[in-house]
Motif scaffolding. Structure first.
Motif, PDB file in Angstrom:
ATOM      1  N   LYS A 154       0.850  -1.182   0.000  1.00 24.24           N
ATOM      2  CA  LYS A 154       0.000   0.000   0.000  1.00 24.24           C
ATOM      3  C   LYS A 154       0.884   1.229   0.000  1.00 24.24           C
ATOM      4  CE  LYS A 154      -4.228  -1.737   2.153  1.00 24.24           C
ATOM      5  NZ  LYS A 154      -5.183  -1.594   3.280  1.00 24.24           N
ATOM      6  N   ASN A 155       0.519   2.203  -0.837  1.00 21.13           N
ATOM      7  CA  ASN A 155       1.276   3.452  -0.826  1.00 21.13           C
ATOM      8  C   ASN A 155       0.720   4.379   0.250  1.00 21.13           C
ATOM      9  OD1 ASN A 155      -1.047   4.656  -1.866  1.00 21.13           O
ATOM     10  ND2 ASN A 155      -0.230   4.865  -3.939  1.00 21.13           N
ATOM     11  N   LYS A 156       1.305   5.542   0.384  1.00 22.83           N
ATOM     12  CA  LYS A 156       0.920   6.439   1.469  1.00 22.83           C
ATOM     13  C   LYS A 156      -0.454   7.076   1.271  1.00 22.83           C
ATOM     14  CE  LYS A 156       5.568   7.271   3.203  1.00 22.83           C
ATOM     15  NZ  LYS A 156       6.642   8.244   3.468  1.00 22.83           N
ATOM     16  N   SER A 157      -1.039   6.849   0.079  1.00 25.58           N
ATOM     17  CA  SER A 157      -2.438   7.250  -0.143  1.00 25.58           C
ATOM     18  C   SER A 157      -3.377   6.082   0.112  1.00 25.58           C
ATOM     19  CB  SER A 157      -2.616   7.765  -1.579  1.00 25.58           C
ATOM     20  OG  SER A 157      -1.802   8.903  -1.815  1.00 25.58           O
ATOM     21  N   ASN A 158      -2.823   4.996   0.684  1.00 24.53           N
ATOM     22  CA  ASN A 158      -3.583   3.787   1.033  1.00 24.53           C
ATOM     23  C   ASN A 158      -4.132   3.062  -0.200  1.00 24.53           C
ATOM     24  OD1 ASN A 158      -4.151   2.185   3.339  1.00 24.53           O
ATOM     25  ND2 ASN A 158      -6.327   2.678   3.165  1.00 24.53           N
ATOM     26  N   GLN A 159      -3.410   3.195  -1.320  1.00 27.55           N
ATOM     27  CA  GLN A 159      -3.805   2.517  -2.561  1.00 27.55           C
ATOM     28  C   GLN A 159      -2.967   1.244  -2.741  1.00 27.55           C
ATOM     29  OE1 GLN A 159      -2.716   6.028  -4.785  1.00 27.55           O
ATOM     30  NE2 GLN A 159      -4.848   6.346  -5.451  1.00 27.55           N
ATOM     31  N   GLN A 160      -3.592   0.213  -3.295  1.00 36.21           N
ATOM     32  CA  GLN A 160      -2.881  -1.021  -3.582  1.00 36.21           C
ATOM     33  C   GLN A 160      -1.948  -0.824  -4.784  1.00 36.21           C
ATOM     34  OE1 GLN A 160      -2.705  -3.870  -2.010  1.00 36.21           O
ATOM     35  NE2 GLN A 160      -4.320  -3.582  -0.487  1.00 36.21           N
ATOM     36  N   CYS A 161      -0.696  -1.273  -4.634  1.00 38.62           N
ATOM     37  CA  CYS A 161       0.299  -1.193  -5.698  1.00 38.62           C
ATOM     38  C   CYS A 161       1.045  -2.522  -5.750  1.00 38.62           C
ATOM     39  CB  CYS A 161       1.276  -0.047  -5.442  1.00 38.62           C
ATOM     40  SG  CYS A 161       0.507   1.584  -5.287  1.00 38.62           S
ATOM     41  N   GLY A 162       1.843  -2.719  -6.783  1.00 37.82           N
ATOM     42  CA  GLY A 162       2.535  -3.999  -6.895  1.00 37.82           C
ATOM     43  C   GLY A 162       3.900  -3.897  -7.539  1.00 37.82           C
TER      44      GLY A 162
END
Length: 312
Positions: A154-162
């Motif tokens: 999770k990035n600092k905007s609380n979005q899922q990333c990979g």
């Protein structure tokens, strides 16, 4: 007499590297493992392979237990070389990445360093996955393309990333097999390049490649596997499964096919917008970063093992 071309020099350097790697693995089997071989000196006997001698001793039992777990019906089972062939790369993700779930904070620091970012908020210990593809297949590349390692964060905007990682050792170009599903998706009946289905959609809509980069270039033996892994991640972004994807290629610096040829040329295909979303890294660099950031059991012995096992 004709002067050697850069391709001649690259082929010679690669052949020299592969020979040295083979001799290195022979010596490891004879001098460290102290066991016999099966036909080829870099291939373990069945009785030695089944007890996991191809893996680092400190995590061996856990890795073998993991390999016994059921896999998804759409996943490809490990090849017969996974536990036997010391020279191939199938086992290497387990030796390098499997222990990382023991220190997710250190893992976060490691990948922030590797990707030159401070935007990783958290990595879950269950989200460092060896041999992964997103489901359902039809929504992504509609085939069995998979990451050797996938790290979800999770990035600092609380979005899922990979992060998708392709692990290489002595491999080089990737031959296209006639009559395969992959062939049918990149070639027409006359053998000319023509992308079909999800390959075409994702490649064209991802924005990864400069306008003058042709499909012929991407599907050539030199680049096709790099391209496929990259667009698998891009398909996850286009589908909305993740916000951002980074493709990582891991290889020893001595493998000049990647370090001096395929990787630098592939990077030139990428647009400025997506250039930093493809990250090549050598074993040498990664092992130093792991030593700096991770705190796991047997760390000193593990890092020493990785350096002595794969580098020479």
């Amino acid at each position: 007499m004709d002067m050697p071309t850069s391709n001649d020099i690259e082929r010679y350097s690669y052949s020299k590297f592969k020979l040295e790697a083979r001799l290195h693995q022979w010596a490891y089997r004879e001098q460290v493992l102290k066991v016999g071989y099966n036909k080829y000196k870099n291939v373990l006997r069945y009785e030695d392979a089944k007890i996991g001698l191809i893996f680092f001793e400190g995590f061996r039992d856990e890795i073998l237990a993991k390999l016994k777990e059921p896999i998804e019906p759409t996943s490809t089972p490990p090849s017969g070389f996974m536990l036997t062939n010391l020279l191939r790369s199938e086992h290497i993700p387990y030796n390098i990445f499997f222990p990382m779930h023991k220190d997710t904070e250190g893992c976060k620091r490691l990948f922030c360093d590797l990707l030159a970012t401070d935007d990783i908020l958290s990595i879950d210990k269950d989200k460092i996955i060896i041999e992964y593809h997103p489901e359902p297949l039809k929504d992504y590349l509609n085939d069995h393309t998979a990451f050797d390692v996938y790290v979800a964060y999770k990035n600092k905007s609380n979005q899922q990333c990979g992060i998708g990682i392709e692990v290489k050792y002595t491999e080089n170009s990737y031959p296209l097999k006639p009559h395969s599903h992959e062939y049918s998706q990149v070639k027409d009946e006359n053998g000319n390049t023509r992308l079909k289905g999800r390959y075409a959609i994702v490649t064209n809509e991802s924005g990864l490649y400069k306008e003058d980069v042709t499909h012929d270039m991407l599907v050539s033996n030199k680049f096709r596997q790099i391209w496929r892994n990259h667009i698998l991640g891009a398909s996850m972004v286009l589908k909305g499964k993740i916000k951002k994807f980074t493709s990582v290629m891991l290889f020893p610096s001595q493998n000049v096919h990647f370090s001096q040829d395929a990787i630098p040329k592939y990077q030139k295909f990428l647009t400025n917008e997506h250039y930093n979303e493809f990250v090549p890294v050598t074993y040498e660099t990664l092992f130093k970063m792991m030593d700096k950031h991770l705190s796991v059991p047997h760390k000193k012995e593990w890092i020493k093992y990785l350096n002595e096992r794969y580098l020479f």
